[in-house]
Design a protein around this motif. Structure first.
Motif, PDB file in Angstrom:
ATOM      1  N   MET A 158       0.830  -1.198   0.000  1.00  0.00           N
ATOM      2  CA  MET A 158       0.000   0.000   0.000  1.00  0.00           C
ATOM      3  C   MET A 158       0.873   1.259   0.000  1.00  0.00           C
ATOM      4  SD  MET A 158      -2.695   1.280   2.876  1.00  0.00           S
ATOM      5  CE  MET A 158      -1.408   1.650   4.049  1.00  0.00           C
ATOM      6  N   MET A 159       1.909   1.287   0.816  1.00  0.00           N
ATOM      7  CA  MET A 159       2.761   2.466   0.921  1.00  0.00           C
ATOM      8  C   MET A 159       3.630   2.663  -0.309  1.00  0.00           C
ATOM      9  SD  MET A 159       1.808   3.917   3.591  1.00  0.00           S
ATOM     10  CE  MET A 159       2.999   5.206   3.737  1.00  0.00           C
ATOM     11  N   ALA A 160       3.861   1.628  -1.086  1.00  0.00           N
ATOM     12  CA  ALA A 160       4.680   1.757  -2.299  1.00  0.00           C
ATOM     13  C   ALA A 160       4.017   2.698  -3.301  1.00  0.00           C
ATOM     14  CB  ALA A 160       4.912   0.387  -2.923  1.00  0.00           C
ATOM     15  N   GLY A 161       2.700   2.776  -3.304  1.00  0.00           N
ATOM     16  CA  GLY A 161       1.990   3.625  -4.247  1.00  0.00           C
ATOM     17  C   GLY A 161       1.696   5.014  -3.740  1.00  0.00           C
ATOM     18  N   VAL A 162       2.127   5.337  -2.525  1.00  0.00           N
ATOM     19  CA  VAL A 162       1.837   6.652  -1.944  1.00  0.00           C
ATOM     20  C   VAL A 162       2.811   7.679  -2.500  1.00  0.00           C
ATOM     21  CG1 VAL A 162       1.850   7.987   0.199  1.00  0.00           C
ATOM     22  CG2 VAL A 162       0.871   5.712   0.160  1.00  0.00           C
ATOM     23  N   LYS A 163       2.248   8.769  -2.976  1.00  0.00           N
ATOM     24  CA  LYS A 163       3.077   9.884  -3.449  1.00  0.00           C
ATOM     25  C   LYS A 163       2.773  11.081  -2.552  1.00  0.00           C
ATOM     26  CE  LYS A 163       4.027   8.326  -7.937  1.00  0.00           C
ATOM     27  NZ  LYS A 163       4.643   7.115  -7.550  1.00  0.00           N
ATOM     28  N   VAL A 164       3.798  11.634  -1.940  1.00  0.00           N
ATOM     29  CA  VAL A 164       3.638  12.747  -1.012  1.00  0.00           C
ATOM     30  C   VAL A 164       3.816  14.051  -1.781  1.00  0.00           C
ATOM     31  CG1 VAL A 164       4.566  13.846   1.059  1.00  0.00           C
ATOM     32  CG2 VAL A 164       4.476  11.353   0.895  1.00  0.00           C
TER      33      VAL A 164
END
Length: 119
Positions: A64-70
């Motif tokens: 899930m966190m691999a696809g997070v863009k900040v």
């Protein structure tokens, strides 16, 4: 039927350890003793199951966190816009003023709305 001796207990548990002959006569043991005996037999299975659940959960979280863009600029702008402490105000109202959470949430919402109107 053989009797249970004091030597057959463990220091961490006053419950007796039974040999194969005594295993058949479990009718005289309390429910707590039966549960403890069952747990001692399957303790490693329970611990293994917990470890598997933790690993699966971490794998899902990593995916899930691999696809997070900040978007740092948008986050900074939202923080500078104000009212980021509204949750703290609601928590304080619950903790210190003794308001129910729902009421504290409504009070905080009204305070934020009044502050936005004065902007």
């Amino acid at each position: 039927m053989s009797e249970i001796s004091k030597e057959q207990t463990t220091p961490e548990s006053p419950l007796p350890l039974l040999d194969d002959e005594q295993e058949a006569d479990l009718g005289r043991l309390s429910y707590r003793q039966l549960v403890w005996r069952k747990f001692r037999k399957s303790r490693l299975a329970v611990i293994g199951g917990v470890i598997l659940v933790v690993f699966y959960t971490l794998a899902i979280f990593a995916e899930m966190m691999a696809g997070v863009k900040v978007n740092a600029k948008a986050m900074r702008a939202a923080a500078l816009e104000g009212f980021s402490t509204a949750t703290d105000l609601a928590d304080w109202l619950v903790r210190e003023a003794g308001l129910p959470f729902r009421e504290a949430h409504h009070v905080t919402g009204r305070a934020v709305a009044m502050a936005e109107a004065q902007k």
